[in-house]
Write a protein that holds these residues in place. Structure first.
Motif, mmCIF file in Angstrom:
data_model
loop_
_atom_site.group_PDB
_atom_site.id
_atom_site.type_symbol
_atom_site.label_atom_id
_atom_site.label_comp_id
_atom_site.label_asym_id
_atom_site.label_seq_id
_atom_site.Cartn_x
_atom_site.Cartn_y
_atom_site.Cartn_z
ATOM 1 N N ALA A 71 -17.369 -8.114 -52.044
ATOM 2 C CA ALA A 71 -16.866 -6.737 -52.166
ATOM 3 C C ALA A 71 -16.057 -6.538 -53.438
ATOM 4 O O ALA A 71 -16.575 -6.791 -54.531
ATOM 5 C CB ALA A 71 -16.102 -6.332 -50.913
ATOM 6 N N VAL A 72 -14.767 -6.138 -53.349
ATOM 7 C CA VAL A 72 -14.042 -5.671 -54.531
ATOM 8 C C VAL A 72 -12.787 -6.480 -54.843
ATOM 9 O O VAL A 72 -12.603 -6.943 -55.980
ATOM 10 C CB VAL A 72 -13.663 -4.176 -54.374
ATOM 11 C CG1 VAL A 72 -12.840 -3.691 -55.570
ATOM 12 C CG2 VAL A 72 -14.923 -3.321 -54.236
ATOM 13 N N ALA A 73 -11.901 -6.655 -53.889
ATOM 14 C CA ALA A 73 -10.559 -7.162 -54.200
ATOM 15 C C ALA A 73 -10.573 -8.540 -54.842
ATOM 16 O O ALA A 73 -10.051 -8.743 -55.942
ATOM 17 C CB ALA A 73 -9.699 -7.158 -52.929
ATOM 18 N N ALA A 74 -11.158 -9.534 -54.162
ATOM 19 C CA ALA A 74 -11.201 -10.881 -54.730
ATOM 20 C C ALA A 74 -12.072 -10.948 -55.980
ATOM 21 O O ALA A 74 -11.687 -11.596 -56.968
ATOM 22 C CB ALA A 74 -11.659 -11.885 -53.686
ATOM 23 N N PRO A 75 -13.250 -10.311 -56.005
ATOM 24 C CA PRO A 75 -14.021 -10.321 -57.245
ATOM 25 C C PRO A 75 -13.276 -9.728 -58.443
ATOM 26 O O PRO A 75 -13.449 -10.199 -59.572
ATOM 27 C CB PRO A 75 -15.264 -9.490 -56.892
ATOM 28 C CG PRO A 75 -15.455 -9.764 -55.433
ATOM 29 C CD PRO A 75 -14.052 -9.792 -54.872
ATOM 30 N N LEU A 76 -12.441 -8.711 -58.223
ATOM 31 C CA LEU A 76 -11.649 -8.187 -59.337
ATOM 32 C C LEU A 76 -10.647 -9.234 -59.806
ATOM 33 O O LEU A 76 -10.460 -9.440 -61.018
ATOM 34 C CB LEU A 76 -10.924 -6.914 -58.932
ATOM 35 C CG LEU A 76 -9.972 -6.329 -59.991
ATOM 36 C CD1 LEU A 76 -10.730 -5.979 -61.272
ATOM 37 C CD2 LEU A 76 -9.232 -5.107 -59.464
#
Length: 404
Positions: free
Chosen positions: A16-21
């Protein structure tokens, strides 16, 4: 000059978003980021849409400069591969469902028994413990729980923000914490176990609104484009559009009415002479300003406000942002490769005077599987067996051909 995180290896069991960012921020600083993905489609964000030449917009935004290995972490052989990779890494970041990494034998305590110098980041919706620990947590839900939606929108209609604010808040917090932990490890040799809660990261971003509630007992109202504590601070009509004007000081008010709008009599009007008075008489203040701005073309008013040093901006559409003259003048766009094309991407906002972020490729699912399996110490025949059995998958050739 070397990049700040040259030599640092990050293993990311993320989606998804949080960790990949968080890990993309580390990759932009020179870290080697190895992204562990599911064999059945990989990161969920790959399938959110296919608008960037067949690749999801979220995925392109968040995953440049990473290597992708696709393995079945639910199988003993797959878990063994991930553990081998972590054993040779500096940082492990994960945002699976609460308890998932512990069930896989990849919990922070177990990993750091053998590698006390390892930096482990567990990113979750609500953090460990408490009544909401196991609740599903998406950006929209966290925005609601953190109070962000309650202060966003118009007086009539609450809305979420147009970007995933909760994901971004927690991702930025996580990458900042990793860098701090690595700095401490450089001094002491000690690793770290770090927990980042999306709820807590977003509540931190609530800032002055939360402090207003705490110290007045009053919920700050939804103000649309206006501001609960400052006036005039809103969008105002022009002859052919509209203009945002934000007055931050009483001196700015005097400059606005005398040098730009031609109504100097309002400079010392007791209803407007201080910000407190202007907020108290907001409707009258805004109406008087709007009556003057409506006589100007947007570009003319923009020039006058800028010349006078008044904070102001035009509300740009994204097509205008893509060609923003400031970004163009500062040469902020670079070309990167994705699975089926080449596309433009923005340089990271932190600019180092002596180096530039590498801006690496966005990987295809399992693009680096074979190489990373070999690097983990497996013999060539074992690597081939894992791929043949579907426990790991290797992407087809990576041949970007199309411009943006």
């Amino acid at each position: 000059m070397s990049l700040p995180l040259d030599g640092i290896t990050v293993i990311a069991l993320e989606q998804a978003v949080a960790a990949p960012l968080a890990t993309r921020n580390l990759a932009d600083l020179g870290a080697r980021v190895i992204k562990v993905e599911r064999v059945d489609g990989g990161d969920l964000a790959r399938g959110y849409d296919h608008v960037v030449h067949g690749t999801g917009a979220h995925f392109v935004w968040l995953n440049r400069g990473k290597e992708s290995i696709a393995v079945d972490v639910k199988s003993p052989a797959g878990r063994s591969v991930v553990r081998r990779l972590i054993d040779g890494a500096d940082v492990f970041v994960q945002n699976l469902a609460p308890g998932a990494v512990e069930r896989l034998g990849l919990g922070a305590h177990e990993l750091r028994v053998d590698h006390p110098e390892l930096v482990v980041v567990n990113l979750s919706g609500y953090g460990t413990g408490g009544p909401m620990e196991l609740r599903k947590a998406y950006d929209l839900l966290i925005q609601a729980e953190a109070g962000l939606i309650s202060i966003t929108g118009t007086p009539e209609t609450p809305v979420k923000t147009g970007i995933p604010t909760a994901d971004i808040a927690s991702g930025v917090t996580a990458s900042q914490a990793v860098i701090a932990a690595l700095l401490r490890r450089w001094r002491t040799g000690e690793g770290a176990t770090i927990e980042v809660s999306m709820l807590e990261a977003t509540v931190e971003w609530m800032g002055h609104s939360l402090y207003t509630q705490l110290h007045t007992g009053t919920q700050p109202p939804r103000m649309g484009l206006s501001h609960s504590s400052i006036a005039p601070y809103d969008v105002f009509p022009t002859r052919d559009g509209e203009m945002l004007i934000g007055i931050q000081s009483d001196r700015g008010w005097r400059t606005l009415v005398t040098e730009v709008l031609g109504i100097p009599q309002l400079a010392d009007d007791p209803r407007f002479v201080t910000n407190v008075q202007r907020v108290r008489n907001r409707a009258e203040c805004d109406a008087l300003v709007a009556a003057q701005t409506a006589s100007w073309r947007t570009d003319e008013l923009d020039t006058k406000l800028s010349t006078a040093g008044i904070p102001a901006a035009q509300i740009k559409r994204l097509e205008q942002v893509a060609d923003h003259p400031q970004l163009q003048a500062r040469d902020r766009w670079r070309t990167i490769r994705i699975e089926n094309a080449t596309v433009e991407a923005l340089l990271p906002p932190a600019t180092f005077a002596d180096i530039e972020a590498p801006m690496g490729d966005v990987p295809a699912l399992g693009q680096h599987t074979h190489t990373l399996l070999s690097e983990s110490g497996l013999d060539a025949d074992v690597v081939d067996e894992l791929i043949a059995a579907g426990i790991a998958i290797q992407a087809e050739a990576f041949h970007p051909t199309s411009p943006r």
